[in-house]
Design an enzyme around this catalytic site. Structure first.
Site, PDB file in Angstrom:
ATOM      1  N   ASP A  67       0.838  -1.201   0.000  1.00 10.17           N
ATOM      2  CA  ASP A  67       0.000   0.000   0.000  1.00 10.17           C
ATOM      3  C   ASP A  67       0.874   1.253   0.000  1.00 10.17           C
ATOM      4  OD1 ASP A  67      -0.866  -0.759   3.488  1.00 10.17           O
ATOM      5  OD2 ASP A  67       1.057  -0.374   2.529  1.00 10.17           O
ATOM      6  N   ASP A 136      -7.386  -2.634  14.129  1.00  6.98           N
ATOM      7  CA  ASP A 136      -8.802  -2.898  13.805  1.00  6.98           C
ATOM      8  C   ASP A 136      -8.935  -4.120  12.897  1.00  6.98           C
ATOM      9  OD1 ASP A 136      -9.045  -0.276  11.220  1.00  6.98           O
ATOM     10  OD2 ASP A 136      -7.721  -2.013  11.474  1.00  6.98           O
ATOM     11  N   HIS A 138      -7.197  -4.797  10.127  1.00  5.04           N
ATOM     12  CA  HIS A 138      -6.969  -4.605   8.687  1.00  5.04           C
ATOM     13  C   HIS A 138      -5.648  -5.213   8.250  1.00  5.04           C
ATOM     14  CE1 HIS A 138      -4.927  -0.570   9.675  1.00  5.04           C
ATOM     15  NE2 HIS A 138      -3.992  -1.290   9.088  1.00  5.04           N
ATOM     16  N   GLU A 143      -9.517  -1.505   5.269  1.00  5.00           N
ATOM     17  CA  GLU A 143     -10.186  -1.190   6.529  1.00  5.00           C
ATOM     18  C   GLU A 143     -11.429  -2.070   6.717  1.00  5.00           C
ATOM     19  OE1 GLU A 143      -8.554   0.390   8.467  1.00  5.00           O
ATOM     20  OE2 GLU A 143      -8.141   2.487   8.010  1.00  5.00           O
TER      21      GLU A 143
HETATM   22  C1  GLP Z   1      -0.544   0.111   8.586  1.00  8.05           C
HETATM   23  C2  GLP Z   1      -0.061  -0.673   7.381  1.00  8.05           C
HETATM   24  C3  GLP Z   1      -0.263  -2.159   7.576  1.00  8.05           C
HETATM   25  C4  GLP Z   1       0.364  -2.569   8.924  1.00  8.05           C
HETATM   26  C5  GLP Z   1      -0.344  -1.823  10.035  1.00  8.05           C
HETATM   27  C6  GLP Z   1       0.162  -2.238  11.411  1.00  8.05           C
HETATM   28  O1  GLP Z   1      -1.922   0.168   8.582  1.00  8.05           O
HETATM   29  N1  GLP Z   1      -0.775  -0.268   6.162  1.00  8.05           N
HETATM   30  O2  GLP Z   1       0.349  -2.866   6.505  1.00  8.05           O
HETATM   31  O3  GLP Z   1       0.240  -3.981   9.117  1.00  8.05           O
HETATM   32  O4  GLP Z   1      -0.128  -0.413   9.842  1.00  8.05           O
HETATM   33  O5  GLP Z   1       1.364  -1.542  11.661  1.00  8.05           O
HETATM   34  P1  GLP Z   1       2.314  -1.964  12.875  1.00  8.05           P
HETATM   35  O6  GLP Z   1       3.021  -3.198  12.442  1.00  8.05           O
HETATM   36  O7  GLP Z   1       3.243  -0.807  13.065  1.00  8.05           O
HETATM   37  O8  GLP Z   1       1.428  -2.210  14.085  1.00  8.05           O
END
Ligand code: GLP
Length: 261
Positions: A67, A136, A138, A143
């Site tokens: 993304d 959440d 995702h 989302e």
């Molecule tokens: C963002 C990214 C996801 C990632 C998420 C969790 O939303 N788009 O790909 O998994 O954050 O991030 P973290 O690993 O820092 O908790």
């Protein structure tokens, strides 16, 4: 799904790096799908050290990001392409042309989404997809309420996701974009092997909903239950709400020595 509970995130990162290393050394032109966020960083650091110390090569690899924010300047330090280069690909021998990311800054977002799907198809899809999970539930920036059949497209970030990601924007939520370009759930599910990483107590709830709850668009990560080859690597803190934790531990402890992830 194969759910492995490890004592620490570092142990999980080594197992994830083993999976990536196997793809790099057994597939002629390996395609790696990378997630951003803090969760996969230990895995990327482990892979960098294997490149520097043992010569693990990425020269034949191609990397695709999940993304990208929409509306950020290409050189913004929080742009996912910049983050992955800074934290990982600048430190390995991936060719300059080997890093692919959704073109979030594009004027034609729908066109950029279609281009990204075509780029993934042109390389024959992803061999190993590293995933984190949002608080959440995702994956990527899909989302809650994302169609489980979705493809790469524009998505609007929830306020919770923007709050979670403000840490990358000087803790100023006003700087966090409202939109992103993300691989869809169906796009992600086309990867041949998915490695989901989750560490820390803040991921206990979304992880449990994802792997033990009903398959629902309200927990996008639950779509992984439909995938034939998912390795879930979690630390003890993220495993605290799993009902079948003892079974997962027993399964891993009794894993036949010849069986790979
Ligand atoms: C963002 C990214 C996801 C990632 C998420 C969790 O939303 N788009 O790909 O998994 O954050 O991030 P973290 O690993 O820092 O908790």
């Amino acid at each position: 799904m194969e759910i492995v509970i490890t004592e620490t995130p570092e142990v999980a990162a080594i197992l994830a790096a083993d999976i990536v290393e196997r793809a790099l050394t057994t597939i002629a032109t390996p395609v790696l799908g990378l997630a951003t966020g803090t969760t996969p960083l230990a895995t990327y650091r482990e892979l960098i050290s294997r490149h520097v110390e043992s010569g693990l090569s990425f020269v034949a690899a191609r990397v695709f990001l999940l993304d990208e924010y929409v509306g950020l300047p290409r050189d913004h330090p929080a742009a996912f392409r910049q983050v992955i280069a800074r934290e990982f690909t600048d430190h390995i021998d991936l060719p300059m042309t080997g890093l692919h990311s959704p073109d979030g800054p594009a004027a034609d977002i729908a066109g950029a989404a279609n281009d990204y799907e075509r780029a993934l198809a042109d390389v024959g899809g992803v061999d190993v997809q590293i995933l984190g999970i949002g608080s959440d539930g995702h994956i990527g920036f899909n989302e809650p309420s994302s169609s489980l059949g979705s493809r790469t497209r524009l998505k609007t970030l929830t306020s919770k996701t923007r709050i979670d990601n403000a840490r990358f924007f000087d803790d100023d939520i006003d700087q966090v974009p409202h939109h992103c370009l993300t691989q869809g759930i169906a796009t992600i599910l086309e990867a041949r092997h998915i490695v989901l990483l989750a560490f820390g107590e803040s991921k206990a709830c979304p992880l449990t909903r994802a792997v033990e709850g009903p398959i629902t668009a309200m927990v996008p990560a639950s779509a992984l239950q439909l995938h034939p080859h998912v390795t879930v690597l979690v630390d003890e803190a993220a495993a605290t709400e799993l009902s079948y934790a003892d079974y997962y531990r027993e399964t891993f402890e009794n894993k036949p020595h010849w069986q790979t992830f």
